[in-house]
Each structure stands twice: as C-alpha cells, then as structure tokens.
Design an enzyme around this catalytic site. Structure first.
Site, PDB file in Angstrom:
ATOM      1  N   ASP A  82      -0.051  -3.811  11.043  1.00 10.88           N
ATOM      2  CA  ASP A  82      -0.344  -3.201   9.606  1.00 10.88           C
ATOM      3  C   ASP A  82       0.827  -4.217   8.911  1.00 10.88           C
ATOM      4  O   ASP A  82       0.824  -3.905   7.655  1.00 10.88           O
ATOM      5  CB  ASP A  82       0.231  -2.042   8.778  1.00 10.88           C
ATOM      6  N   LYS A 110       0.515   1.589   1.720  1.00  8.76           N
ATOM      7  CA  LYS A 110      -0.371   1.413   1.445  1.00  8.76           C
ATOM      8  C   LYS A 110      -1.273   3.124   1.451  1.00  8.76           C
ATOM      9  O   LYS A 110      -1.452   4.032   2.356  1.00  8.76           O
ATOM     10  CB  LYS A 110      -0.762   0.259   2.595  1.00  8.76           C
TER      11      LYS A 110
END
Ligand code: ATP
Length: 316
Positions: free
Chosen positions: A150, A14
């Site tokens: 995350d 990401k």
C-alpha cells in the site's frame, strides 16, 4: 543552495472502493484488485537532522495526534514503517545522516486505512528532501513497492487501481469529490489475521477483476451508483473476527448513508454520504444524521468526516 534541516510531509489515508482478493500466490501474497481512494485524514511526518555523533541512523521516533489506544499500537523503534523507509532510502542511495522522526497521526492505527504505509511514503519523500538525494518519482515508487503493497499509493494519492499484490498502480478517472464518514473502533484488526480468516472462508477464491460498474460510477461522478458498487471481499472475514461491525454498518445505512463498507482489513467502517453534483445542504444534513446514529451505537471510539479524493504526499 539552502539545506533543509527539518522537512514535514503530509500524507492522506485511503479507503478501498473495491477490494477484490484472489487466491494466495506462491510467494504468500494474494492477487488483488484494489481500488484506492485518498481521503482528507492526514498524518504528518517530520524528519529533522539529529546530532551527527549519534551512533544510529534513527536517533529518535515520537508520535502524537491519535487517541492513546491508537498510539499504543505504534512501534517507536526501527520496526516502524517510517523508520524502515528511511533505512531503505539510506541503504539504496548510500546517503543519509541520523534523523529524528516525528509522526503526527490522525489516520487510525491498525484500522484498514493504511496509516503505517502512508507514514512510510511520507518518510521516503521527507528523507529524500532532507538528505538531498533527489530521487526520481519512478525510483521512489520502486522503493515504496518494496516496503509494502500500500506504500506506493501514499505517494500518488487521488484514486487509483492497484493490481499484482496491490502495488502496481494505474490512476483512475474520478472527476467528482465525495463526502465520507468513518467510524473508528477502539479495537485494531491485524491485516494478517483478516487475510487468514479470508483464506479459511474462501479457499476457492476466483481471480480478482475490476468491477466495471465501479469504474463507470467514478468516471460519471455518480455518487448513488458509487455507493451501490462499493465492495470489499475482506468484509466477511473482518465481520467474522469482529461481529459488532455489522451493527455499525447497519446503523450508518439506516441513517441514510448511500454506501457502507469495512475499509480494507478493518475495523474502520466507511460510509459514503454523497457528492458529485448533489446539493451541499442535502449532503450536510445526511452527514449529521449518519454521524449522530453512529455515535448513538456506543460502538465507535471516534466518528470523523473527510473528503475524497485528495492528492498524495505533499511537502509542507
Ligand atoms: P493496511 O490498511 O495497510 O492493512 P492498517 O491501516 O490496518 O494497514 P496500520 O495503521 O498501517 O494498519 O498499522 C498496522 C500495524 O503496523 C500497527 O499495528 C503497528 O504495529 C505497525 N506500524 C508500523 N509502523 C507504523 C506507523 N508508522 N503507524 C502505524 N502503525 C505502524
């Protein structure tokens, strides 16, 4: 029913399009507004049934793929996030048998691209399949959130905004595809150190808010506007710990990148090259210029290009 003896799951890295960091909460975490965007740098996590006579749930853990300097930072024991994900799933479901875990890593390690979290998400999905647990998506998301802020994003991918400590995810409308270049550093930055430096620099941090300009740029598929609205509150802290990153950011911007920022807690720097409705040849020419300029700085261990957004965990 056929029983899988090996399962491989692919999972993306990401980049944060916005990382707004609020004050430290009572539980020690920071309130975040974290816009995650999944890009086509992938780790692959393979889990394989090991001998049932193994005394431990984790029989072996191996890693390949990244450069030696990156692989040297990956723990090959029970503390690896992929192994912790497997252990949590076994504990929660009461199922499971000894496994070998192999990580084929292409996401930079300790680079602010959530490589460890991605591997944890992939290991959850892979072990769920290998052990036949059949957990619902909601249960998997719940376990992911318990493993780290995350991890849940690795499961969902695409573009999403995380609130709370980053783990409460809502998908964001982002119909366009973008081209990115990432400058990887030989150095790692510890996420905890960067947050510590942030607290020192910003003791008065306000509550974090989603940037409406970013939301609109994504919804419109407007690459130029997206480039202008990229933001990362942790960037000053990462630059304070590793000042050379400023030269990397400047080099990419001067060479034509339409947006540049430190990814997450760094030290990977992300450059938006183009996308949306832009002409592909123009984007390719800009990319070549940015890649050459970054390589010429001598500061980057690797310079890689990728597309975003892409889906989350995929069983191969
Ligand atoms: P984030 O962006 O989520 O803050 P990061 O991308 O900066 O994370 P990671 O690649 O996740 O950093 O690695 C951070 C640390 O986590 C590593 O230095 C390593 O010690 C540990 N770690 C545990 N499991 C893994 C894994 N599977 N891959 C990489 N690092 C791992």
């Amino acid at each position: 029913m056929t029983v899988d003896t090996t399962v491989t799951v692919r999972v993306p890295a990401k980049v944060n399009l916005q990382l707004a960091v609020g004050p430290r909460r009572e539980d020690g975490f920071h309130a975040l507004v974290n816009v995650f965007h999944a890009v086509s740098l992938f780790d692959e996590v393979t889990v394989k049934a090991a001998s049932p006579r193994q005394p431990r749930a984790l029989a072996a853990l191996t890693a390949t793929g990244q450069s030696e300097s990156h692989l040297a930072r990956v723990p090959l024991d029970e503390t690896n996030l992929a192994a912790r994900a497997a252990a949590l799933l076994a504990e929660e479901t009461g199922s499971g048998f000894p496994v070998d875990i192999h990580l084929d890593k292409h996401i930079p390690v300790a680079g602010g691209m959530a490589g460890g979290s991605a591997d944890a998400a992939a290991a959850l999905v892979a072990c769920d399949r290998l052990w036949g647990c059949g957990l619902s998506r909601e249960r998997l998301l719940d376990l992911a959130a318990r493993l780290g802020s995350d991890v849940a994003f690795g499961l969902v991918g695409d573009t999403a905004v995380g609130t709370g400590r980053g783990e409460l995810l809502d998908p964001m409308a982002s119909p366009a595809r973008y081209r990115w270049v990432f400058a990887l550093s030989t150095r790692g930055l510890s996420t905890a150190d960067v947050f510590g430096e942030y607290d020192r620099l910003r003791p008065d941090a306000p509550d974090p808010r989603l940037d409406p300009a970013l939301e609109k740029a994504l919804a419109d598929g407007d690459a130029e506007a997206l480039g202008r609205s990229l933001s990362n509150d942790l960037q000053p802290a990462a630059l304070s710990l590793l000042p050379e990153l400023q030269r990397t950011l400047d080099a990419g911007r001067s060479a034509g990148a339409i947006g540049a920022l430190v990814s997450g807690s760094g030290p990977t720097c992300a450059f938006l090259i183009g996308g949306g409705g832009e002409d592909a040849a123009v984007v390719a020419e800009r990319e070549a210029g940015v890649v050459a300029a970054l390589r010429a700085t001598g500061l980057c261990e690797q310079v890689v290009a990728a597309d975003g957004d892409v889906p989350g965990t995929t069983v191969l």
